[in-house]
Design a protein around this motif. Structure first.
Motif, mmCIF file in Angstrom:
data_model
loop_
_atom_site.group_PDB
_atom_site.id
_atom_site.type_symbol
_atom_site.label_atom_id
_atom_site.label_comp_id
_atom_site.label_asym_id
_atom_site.label_seq_id
_atom_site.Cartn_x
_atom_site.Cartn_y
_atom_site.Cartn_z
ATOM 1 N N LEU A 1 -13.299 16.533 -1.566
ATOM 2 C CA LEU A 1 -14.509 16.548 -0.741
ATOM 3 C C LEU A 1 -15.687 17.223 -1.439
ATOM 4 O O LEU A 1 -16.769 17.336 -0.862
ATOM 5 N N SER A 2 -15.475 17.666 -2.676
ATOM 6 C CA SER A 2 -16.526 18.333 -3.455
ATOM 7 C C SER A 2 -17.107 19.536 -2.711
ATOM 8 O O SER A 2 -18.316 19.644 -2.503
ATOM 9 N N ILE A 3 -16.209 20.432 -2.303
ATOM 10 C CA ILE A 3 -16.611 21.694 -1.663
ATOM 11 C C ILE A 3 -16.277 22.812 -2.641
ATOM 12 O O ILE A 3 -15.123 22.964 -3.048
ATOM 13 N N GLN B 1 -14.696 8.437 3.723
ATOM 14 C CA GLN B 1 -14.621 9.510 2.734
ATOM 15 C C GLN B 1 -14.109 10.813 3.337
ATOM 16 O O GLN B 1 -13.462 11.613 2.660
ATOM 17 N N SER B 2 -14.379 11.029 4.626
ATOM 18 C CA SER B 2 -13.863 12.224 5.289
ATOM 19 C C SER B 2 -12.352 12.126 5.488
ATOM 20 O O SER B 2 -11.618 13.090 5.265
ATOM 21 N N MET B 3 -11.893 10.952 5.907
ATOM 22 C CA MET B 3 -10.463 10.768 6.129
ATOM 23 C C MET B 3 -9.697 10.798 4.805
ATOM 24 O O MET B 3 -8.650 11.457 4.695
ATOM 25 N N ALA B 4 -10.213 10.112 3.787
ATOM 26 C CA ALA B 4 -9.543 10.097 2.480
ATOM 27 C C ALA B 4 -9.583 11.478 1.839
ATOM 28 O O ALA B 4 -8.617 11.903 1.201
ATOM 29 N N GLY B 5 -10.697 12.181 2.026
ATOM 30 C CA GLY B 5 -10.854 13.490 1.400
ATOM 31 C C GLY B 5 -9.861 14.511 1.878
ATOM 32 O O GLY B 5 -9.498 15.437 1.143
#
Length: 425
Positions: free
Chosen positions: A363-365, A202-206
């Motif tokens: 990333l929902s930030i 999810q970090s890489m895709a985000g």
């Protein structure tokens, strides 16, 4: 990802962005269709659920004759609600899948075209005339060998092609560069960070690195973790699923990490030396800002990169990267390219990208201002990609006998050493 409301309200702008990137314009219409299906199926589900709830209130009050009909309708509604829920989930999944394929909207001032269609914005420093100085410049690998600083033969023996050892003054030069770069970033208000080299999907895709760039990424299948190609990834994911108060912005981090890249598609390119390698260390700047300030922050990041390269006394130019060479996350990107004497051309040393709200939505930030919550903007800028910077320093500051003059900014980190002397003929 982009805002779906913007897609609905101005699809032509999104089509124009896709066209400028050289990417699939039909994706826009497919996404619009999937989004319409998602919204209509959601409305259908809500209507059926409302009827189901209303029916649940009527059944206890109904006469025996009415109850039989209501129970029959309730049974049908149960099936219809289940089907509508499944259709809603399927439509949402399809919308999300297509949305993740869509690149960021390019800034209207970005030059249109491919890799060679950049616009040169400015040049700095003076290119040395080695002929006037009476000698032919050596390339960085020959210099690195003379200095006992670079060993690619044993790098290849141990790990394969495009790997290397930095030895002796080579290792010390890397540490000097990292410390000097972090010192500049810290003085500019960045928080220094040592970041993980392995991240979750999810970090890489985000951050947008599992789209166009997926072929360049190393993946550990057994652990389902990715080796980062830049500390931009963990720095972007650092505030994943968080809401940041507006008065805390901007947040600026300077991350140091090893970086890993397959260099897919680079077969035959830069095979000599350490300009293009599979593993290297890098200092990366990363900013979280209010979207209204992202263009100004982008210019600030570029100024810090220019300050760094000027402190290394390197001749360089700044280019406005064309639409087809931006990468999916960037709305605009500036590269700083240093002159490499033995190649007779400028080569990329640093890069800075304005990713607007693209990564923060994935990333929902979000940021909170006056009780309103909205996505913020993220930006990144390479301060020092170590091997390429070593290449530029060795070649531009070499002397006739194979020694290399040390830029003043690095001398305090090299024990005051002014010249790197050859250790081998």
């Amino acid at each position: 990802m982009i805002d779906l409301r913007l897609l609905r309200e101005d699809p032509d702008r999104v089509r124009a962005s896709q066209r400028a990137r050289g990417e699939d314009v039909a994706l826009v219409d497919s996404l619009l269709s999937a989004d319409e299906r998602r919204r209509s199926s959601s409305v259908r589900f809500d209507e059926l659920r409302a009827e189901q709830k209303q029916l649940g209130k009527l059944i206890p009050k109904a006469t025996p004759e009415e109850r039989a009909e209501l129970l029959k309708r309730a049974e049908q509604l149960k099936s219809d609600v289940k089907a509508a829920d499944a259709e809603q989930d399927e439509a949402k999944a399809e919308t999300d899948r297509l949305l993740l394929q869509l690149g960021n909207l390019v800034h209207p001032d970005v030059p249109v075209g491919g890799e060679e269609d950049f616009v040169e914005l400015e040049t700095h420093g003076t290119i040395r005339d080695f002929g006037a100085e009476g000698f032919e410049p050596k390339d960085h690998l020959e210099l690195g060998t003379l200095l006992g600083a670079i060993d690619v033969e044993r790098g290849a023996k141990v790990s394969g092609s495009r790997f290397y050892f930095l030895t002796g003054v080579g290792a010390l030069l890397e540490l000097a560069l990292v410390n000097a770069a972090l010192a500049q970033a810290t003085a500019a208000g960045f928080t220094p960070m040592l970041t993980p080299a392995l991240v979750r999907p999810q970090s890489m895709a985000g951050t947008g690195f599992l789209g166009q760039a997926a072929a360049d990424v190393y993946h550990l299948d057994k652990d389902d973790l990715y080796l980062v190609g830049t500390s931009e990834v963990p720095l972007a994911a650092y505030h994943m699923d968080e809401i940041i108060e507006a008065d805390k912005l901007p947040l600026r981090y300077a991350g140091f990490s090893p970086c890993f890249r397959r260099e897919a598609g680079s077969h035959g390119k830069d095979t000599r030396g350490i300009f293009r390698v599979h593993q290297f260390d890098k200092v990366e700047m990363f900013s979280y800002v209010d979207p209204a300030d992202s263009e100004n922050e982008h210019k600030r990041l570029l100024e810090w990169e220019k300050e760094w390269l000027a402190s290394l006394e390197l001749p360089f130019r700044v280019i406005d990267v064309a639409t087809g060479d931006l990468g999916s996350s960037a709305a605009r990107k500036y590269d700083c390219e240093a002159w490499i004497p033995t190649q007779g051309k400028y080569r990329e040393l640093t890069s800075t990208s304005d990713c607007t709200e693209f990564q923060s939505r994935r990333l929902s930030i979000r940021m909170r201002e006056d009780k309103k919550v909205k996505p913020l903007a993220t930006l990144n800028g390479t301060l020092c990609a170590v091997p390429r910077t070593i290449v530029a320093i060795l070649e531009n500051h070499q002397l006739a006998d194979g020694s290399v003059r040390v830029p003043e900014v690095l001398r305090p980190y090299l024990g005051g050493r002014e010249v790197l002397e050859p250790v081998a003929k």
